[in-house]
Design a protein around this motif. Structure first.
Motif, short mmCIF file in Angstrom:
data_model
loop_
_atom_site.label_atom_id
_atom_site.label_comp_id
_atom_site.label_asym_id
_atom_site.label_seq_id
_atom_site.Cartn_x
_atom_site.Cartn_y
_atom_site.Cartn_z
N ALA A 172 6.07 -4.55 -10.45
CA ALA A 172 7.05 -4.12 -11.22
C ALA A 172 8.12 -5.17 -11.59
O ALA A 172 8.44 -5.94 -10.67
CB ALA A 172 7.98 -2.92 -10.78
N CYS A 196 0.28 3.18 -21.68
CA CYS A 196 1.23 3.42 -20.51
C CYS A 196 0.64 3.86 -19.36
O CYS A 196 0.24 5.19 -19.08
CB CYS A 196 2.33 4.34 -20.72
SG CYS A 196 3.61 4.26 -19.43
N HIS A 199 1.26 4.09 -16.03
CA HIS A 199 2.25 5.09 -15.20
C HIS A 199 2.31 6.48 -15.77
O HIS A 199 1.87 7.35 -14.98
CB HIS A 199 3.43 4.34 -15.20
CG HIS A 199 4.42 5.43 -14.20
ND1 HIS A 199 4.42 5.56 -12.84
CD2 HIS A 199 5.48 6.27 -14.70
CE1 HIS A 199 5.22 6.42 -12.71
NE2 HIS A 199 6.13 6.71 -13.60
N CYS A 200 2.40 6.84 -17.00
CA CYS A 200 2.42 7.82 -17.82
C CYS A 200 1.23 8.46 -17.91
O CYS A 200 1.15 9.90 -17.68
CB CYS A 200 3.04 7.70 -19.16
SG CYS A 200 5.03 7.44 -18.89
N ASP A 203 -1.34 8.27 -15.50
CA ASP A 203 -1.41 8.80 -14.27
C ASP A 203 -0.76 10.07 -14.15
O ASP A 203 -0.98 10.97 -13.43
CB ASP A 203 -1.04 7.55 -13.44
CG ASP A 203 -1.12 8.06 -11.72
OD1 ASP A 203 -2.12 8.26 -11.17
OD2 ASP A 203 -0.03 7.89 -11.19
N ASN A 225 8.46 2.20 -19.19
CA ASN A 225 7.55 1.86 -18.15
C ASN A 225 6.69 0.62 -18.21
O ASN A 225 6.32 -0.09 -17.56
CB ASN A 225 6.85 3.24 -17.64
CG ASN A 225 7.40 4.43 -17.06
OD1 ASN A 225 8.01 4.17 -15.87
ND2 ASN A 225 7.68 5.60 -17.81
N THR A 256 6.18 -0.57 -14.66
CA THR A 256 6.12 0.45 -13.49
C THR A 256 4.96 0.63 -12.93
O THR A 256 3.88 0.83 -13.84
CB THR A 256 6.76 1.98 -13.92
OG1 THR A 256 7.98 1.83 -14.75
CG2 THR A 256 6.72 2.79 -12.79
N VAL A 257 4.52 0.48 -11.92
CA VAL A 257 3.19 0.48 -11.02
C VAL A 257 2.89 1.99 -11.15
O VAL A 257 3.52 2.81 -10.37
CB VAL A 257 3.37 -0.07 -9.81
CG1 VAL A 257 1.90 -0.19 -9.15
CG2 VAL A 257 3.66 -1.74 -9.83
N PRO A 258 1.57 2.11 -11.54
CA PRO A 258 0.94 3.74 -11.45
C PRO A 258 0.39 3.90 -10.02
O PRO A 258 0.32 2.90 -9.27
CB PRO A 258 -0.16 3.60 -12.55
CG PRO A 258 -0.64 2.17 -12.60
CD PRO A 258 0.73 1.41 -12.46
N TYR A 273 2.84 8.60 -8.17
CA TYR A 273 3.31 9.85 -8.63
C TYR A 273 2.55 11.20 -8.15
O TYR A 273 1.36 11.03 -7.75
CB TYR A 273 3.37 9.79 -10.23
CG TYR A 273 3.90 11.41 -10.84
CD1 TYR A 273 5.13 11.22 -10.63
CD2 TYR A 273 2.81 12.40 -10.94
CE1 TYR A 273 5.68 12.68 -11.40
CE2 TYR A 273 3.49 13.42 -11.48
CZ TYR A 273 4.64 13.59 -11.57
OH TYR A 273 5.23 14.88 -12.08
N GLY A 327 8.23 9.57 -15.87
CA GLY A 327 8.90 8.16 -15.19
C GLY A 327 9.44 8.43 -13.73
O GLY A 327 10.25 7.48 -13.22
#
Length: 165
Positions: free
Chosen positions: A3, A48, A50-51, A53, A137, A142-144, A147, A164
């Motif tokens: 990140a 994206c 992260h999103c 995921d 993200n 932002t690292v997935p 979450y 997020g």
């Protein structure tokens, strides 16, 4: 992947504003799975990780089938989505891909046949929110993977998650 920065802690007021937008969307009255499907599709378009995921996990926690998750990026060729979902996905793609074009009238007509005016505005605001989350993200990398779903459908969960977060 590393990140670049944690945008939430770098600007708590900006995070508060985005969280308020996502909370409104979460409580706007549209179906949870419908919102998560369009968020996942928009995140696929924008790339994206992260999103993707996050919203895949949210949908699984809400009981969504693997088949519908796997076929989402080919929803037009798949019989597994309702007319309402198809209209929302078409709208989501058109609103997300605005580069040098407007949203076509036939797409607007199709979505208006499935949603009332208030719901269409709320759906569009959900698209604004997820496109914004995607951009934050992606920009800050932002690292997935970390979450964990917090939907009302998850065992023992008491609230819903914000994109997020």
């Amino acid at each position: 992947m590393k990140a670049r920065l944690d945008f939430r802690s770098a600007s708590p007021e900006a995070n508060k504003a985005m969280s308020a937008l996502h909370k409104f969307v979460q409580q706007c009255g549209l179906e949870h799975n419908l919102l998560e499907l369009v968020k996942l599709r928009v995140s696929q378009i924008n790339g994206c990780a992260h999103c993707i995921d996050m919203h895949t996990k949210e949908l699984r926690a809400a009981g969504e089938s693997e088949q519908r998750l796997y076929l989402l990026n080919a929803w037009r060729e798949s019989p597994f989505y309702s007319q309402r979902e198809r209209a929302a996905l078409e709208w989501a793609e058109a609103v997300t891909r605005l580069r040098d074009q407007d949203v076509p009238d036939d797409v607007y007509d199709a979505v208006m046949s499935e949603f009332n005016e208030t719901d269409l505005v709320n759906l569009t605001l959900a698209l604004v929110a997820i496109n914004g989350a995607n951009r934050l993200n992606i920009a800050f990398r932002t690292v997935p993977g970390s979450y964990r779903p917090q939907t009302r459908f998850s065992a023992g969960a008491s609230g819903t998650a914000l994109p997020g977060r």
